[in-house]
Design an enzyme around this catalytic site. Structure first.
Site, short mmCIF file in Angstrom:
data_model
loop_
_atom_site.label_atom_id
_atom_site.label_comp_id
_atom_site.label_asym_id
_atom_site.label_seq_id
_atom_site.Cartn_x
_atom_site.Cartn_y
_atom_site.Cartn_z
N GLY A 1 0.79 -1.21 0.00
CA GLY A 1 0.00 0.00 0.00
C GLY A 1 0.82 1.27 0.00
O GLY A 1 0.28 2.36 -0.14
N ASP A 2 2.13 1.13 0.15
CA ASP A 2 2.97 2.31 0.21
C ASP A 2 2.85 3.14 -1.07
O ASP A 2 3.02 2.61 -2.18
CB ASP A 2 4.43 1.90 0.41
N VAL A 3 2.55 4.41 -0.91
CA VAL A 3 2.32 5.27 -2.07
C VAL A 3 3.56 5.39 -2.94
O VAL A 3 3.48 5.32 -4.16
CB VAL A 3 1.85 6.66 -1.60
#
Length: 300
Positions: A249-251
């Site tokens: 989920g890390d942008v």
DNA sequence: ATCCAGGGGTCAC
DNA sequence: GTGACCCATGGA
């Protein structure tokens, strides 16, 4: 002399590590001037300010302030070895990168970059909570305010060297004061809560490392408020050096993946999993190099 | 002005 | 187990 030398391993670039530490942000926990890196840490023998330089095929550590006996120097050597992940042979990772036409450039462009760590699990988790859902510039500002208020500080040669505050201190932090530093109420609660968890022994590096597998390490961390899957994986990667921690989920990671044409949009979880499965055992390094590629674009 | 940042908790279904 | 909503603030 108050120095100690660490032999530099194969596929290692101090310059690349320095570049990472000095990229675009104002990190209050180290100082870089030219090719010299200076930092303060707490050791079992007292607080120490030390500097690191490259000297031939060695890193040279020099104690500037504080106790500098043999045990301190050995402690510092171990700290730096761990900080720059110098005991790992990363050639297998490079072999994998070279097999992917989209990523092979990295072995030259970022050659010798090591996964720069955060030595202390408590600090790593706090840094994650600070950085959740805000831009990195602001995150570094928040960290500086917290460290300047609650951390110890050593003056040397007209510079202030800060040490990240201990769990004991942060457990008694003032939530109103943290709001004034522009922490959200929740972030202040989370950090104080995690600090208490470390004091009570509910979390410790020993407890987490003693767990049998990666999954149970994640579970143990996520059970605490403020630690989600992203934070658990990031902290395990940066602090305990779990090699296969992907901060899902890390942008930044998603941006890098789409920037390299690996995914088309952020929802392609199967494609991301398939991509990382080709780097089994090196997922953390791959993530770190993908983050590195983001900064490369900003500069060009 | 609007949207997004190196997310996570809570609550409804 | 999944999805909507909220949190807080800076920067583009």
């Amino acid at each position: 002399m108050d120095t100690v030398l660490i032999p530099v391993p194969a596929v290692f670039s101090f310059q690349e590590c320095l570049w990472f530490l000095n990229r675009n942000y104002d990190d209050c926990l180290h100082r870089i001037e030219g090719n010299t890196l200076t930092k303060a840490i707490k050791t079992p023998y007292g607080n120490t300010v030390f500097q690191i330089r490259e000297r031939g095929s060695f890193l040279e550590i020099t104690v500037l302030e504080g106790e500098s006996g043999r045990e301190t120097r050995e402690y510092l050597a171990a700290f730096v070895t761990e900080w720059f992940d110098m005991d790992r042979s990363i050639q297998p990772f490079y072999d994998l990168l070279n097999q992917d036409a989209r990523l092979a450039y990295m072995t030259d462009a970022f050659g010798g970059l090591r996964l720069v760590g955060i030595g202390d699990l408590f600090e790593a988790i706090c840094w994650c909570i600070i950085g959740q859902q805000i831009n990195l510039s602001f995150a570094y500002k928040l960290k500086r305010r917290l460290v300047e208020e609650y951390g110890e500080c050593i003056e040397f040669d007209n510079h202030a060297y800060h040490i990240f505050p201990s769990a004991e201190v942060l457990a008694n932090a003032d939530i109103v004061g943290m709001r004034a530093m522009q922490f959200s109420e929740k972030k202040a609660e989370y950090i104080i809560g995690i600090a208490n968890a470390f004091i009570s022994g509910a979390i410790s590096e020993n407890i987490i490392t003693a767990l049998p597998d990666f999954g149970s390490q994640q579970k143990a961390l996520v059970s605490h408020k403020g630690i989600g899957i992203w934070t658990a994986n990031y902290a395990l990667m940066k602090s305990l050096r779990v090699p296969n921690a992907i901060p899902h989920g890390d942008v930044g990671l998603l941006n890098a993946l789409s920037g390299h044409g690996i995914i088309a949009d952020r929802t392609e979880k199967e494609r991301i999993d398939a991509f990382f499965s080709g780097f089994a055992g090196w997922e953390s390094y791959l993530t770190f190099y993908l983050w590195r590629s983001l900064s490369a674009k900003e500069l060009s």
